[in-house]
Design an enzyme around this catalytic site. Structure first.
Site, PDB file in Angstrom:
ATOM      1  N   CYS A  42       0.853  -1.195   0.000  1.00  0.00           N
ATOM      2  CA  CYS A  42       0.000   0.000   0.000  1.00  0.00           C
ATOM      3  C   CYS A  42       0.888   1.244   0.000  1.00  0.00           C
ATOM      4  CB  CYS A  42      -0.900   0.001   1.235  1.00  0.00           C
ATOM      5  SG  CYS A  42      -2.052   1.396   1.261  1.00  0.00           S
ATOM      6  N   ARG A  46       3.135   4.820   6.260  1.00  0.00           N
ATOM      7  CA  ARG A  46       3.606   4.095   7.445  1.00  0.00           C
ATOM      8  C   ARG A  46       4.065   2.680   7.132  1.00  0.00           C
ATOM      9  NH1 ARG A  46      -1.987   5.263  10.379  1.00  0.00           N
ATOM     10  NH2 ARG A  46      -2.574   4.693   8.253  1.00  0.00           N
TER      11      ARG A  46
HETATM   12 CO    CO Z   1      -3.448   1.246   3.010  1.00  0.00          CO
END
Ligand code: CO
Length: 210
Positions: A42, A46
C-alpha cells in the site's frame, strides 16, 4: 521549506554514513540490482517496505499503490511484474496489506470520493465475493480488518491468474507468491497465504499454451 531542507540534509548524512561503513557501497549498488523479492504494498506512508523488513537498498523491488492491488488493466503493475519475473527473476512476490488501511475502509463505505471510486471498486468486488462472511462480523473495525486480509488473498490470486506468473511456473522458475498483512499497532507482519503452483488456481484462469 525547512522540512524539505531536512530531507536533503538527512540524505547527505545517510550517504556519508554508508561510505564510512563501506567505501564501495554506492559503487557496488550502482552496478548491480539483484533483488530476490518483489513487494506489492500500500502507498500508506507508514508501511515502507525496506524500513519494516529491515532490508537495504538493492534487496527489494517495490511497487506500491492504494490498498496493494493487483489490477489486470494496470500497465504500471503489469510492467513491474513482468520485469521482476522475466528479467530480475525474483524468487518471491509479496503482497503486503495492512490493518487500518484507509483505502479498504473507504471501499466499505458508501461515500463517493471522485476518481478513486474506480480504483476502490476492485476492493468492493472482493467484499461482494466474501459478503456472507464479512456481514456476519459485528464490529466495523473488525470487518474492515478482515476485508484487508481477504483483499490480500484475492490480490495473490490475481497474481496467479497472470500469464507472467503462470509461465514462470511452467518453466520451473522459482516464483512463490505470498500474502502478508502488517499491523500498524505493533509493527508485526503476519503471513496469511502462500501460493507456488498452478494447482492453487481455478482452472478457468489457467493457460495451457504458455
Ligand atoms: Co493502506
Amino acid at each position: 521549506m525547512d522540512n524539505l531542507v531536512r530531507l536533503l540534509d538527512s540524505n547527505k548524512a545517510w550517504a556519508a554514513a554508508r561510505l564510512s561503513e563501506d567505501r564501495d557501497y554506492f559503487n557496488r549498488l550502482a552496478h548491480l540490482q539483484q533483488p530476490e523479492f518483489l513487494w506489492i504494498g500500500c502507498s500508506d506512508s507508514r508501511v515502507a517496505a525496506n524500513v519494516i523488513t529491515g532490508t537495504q537498498p538493492g534487496e527489494i523491488f517495490v511497487h506500491r499503490n492504494i490498498a496493494n492491488m493487483v489490477v489486470h488493466t494496470d500497465m504500471n503493475l503489469l510492467s513491474v511484474l513482468e520485469y521482476s519475473v522475466n528479467v530480475l527473476k525474483v524468487k518471491h512476490i509479496i503482497v503486503c496489506g495492512h490493518y487500518g488501511c484507509g483505502g479498504v475502509k473507504a471501499a466499505s463505505e458508501q461515500k463517493s470520493l471522485g476518481i478513486i471510486n474506480n480504483w476502490l471498486r476492485n476492493i468492493e468486488d472482493v467484499f461482494r465475493t466474501h459478503r456472507d462472511e464479512l456481514t456476519a462480523i459485528p464490529g466495523e473495525k473488525q470487518r474492515v480488518d478482515r476485508l484487508v486480509e481477504l483483499n490480500v488473498e484475492e490480490q495473490v490470486l490475481n497474481l496467479a491468474k497472470t500469464s507472467i506468473v503462470q509461465r514462470a511456473w511452467k518453466i520451473k522458475q522459482e516464483t512463490t507468491l505470498h500474502g502478508w498483512v502488517y499491523g500498524l499497532d505493533d509493527g508485526i507482519i503476519k503471513p496469511l497465504t502462500q501460493v507456488d503452483s498452478t494447482e492453487a488456481i481455478d482452472p478457468v484462469y489457467r493457460y495451457d499454451n504458455l
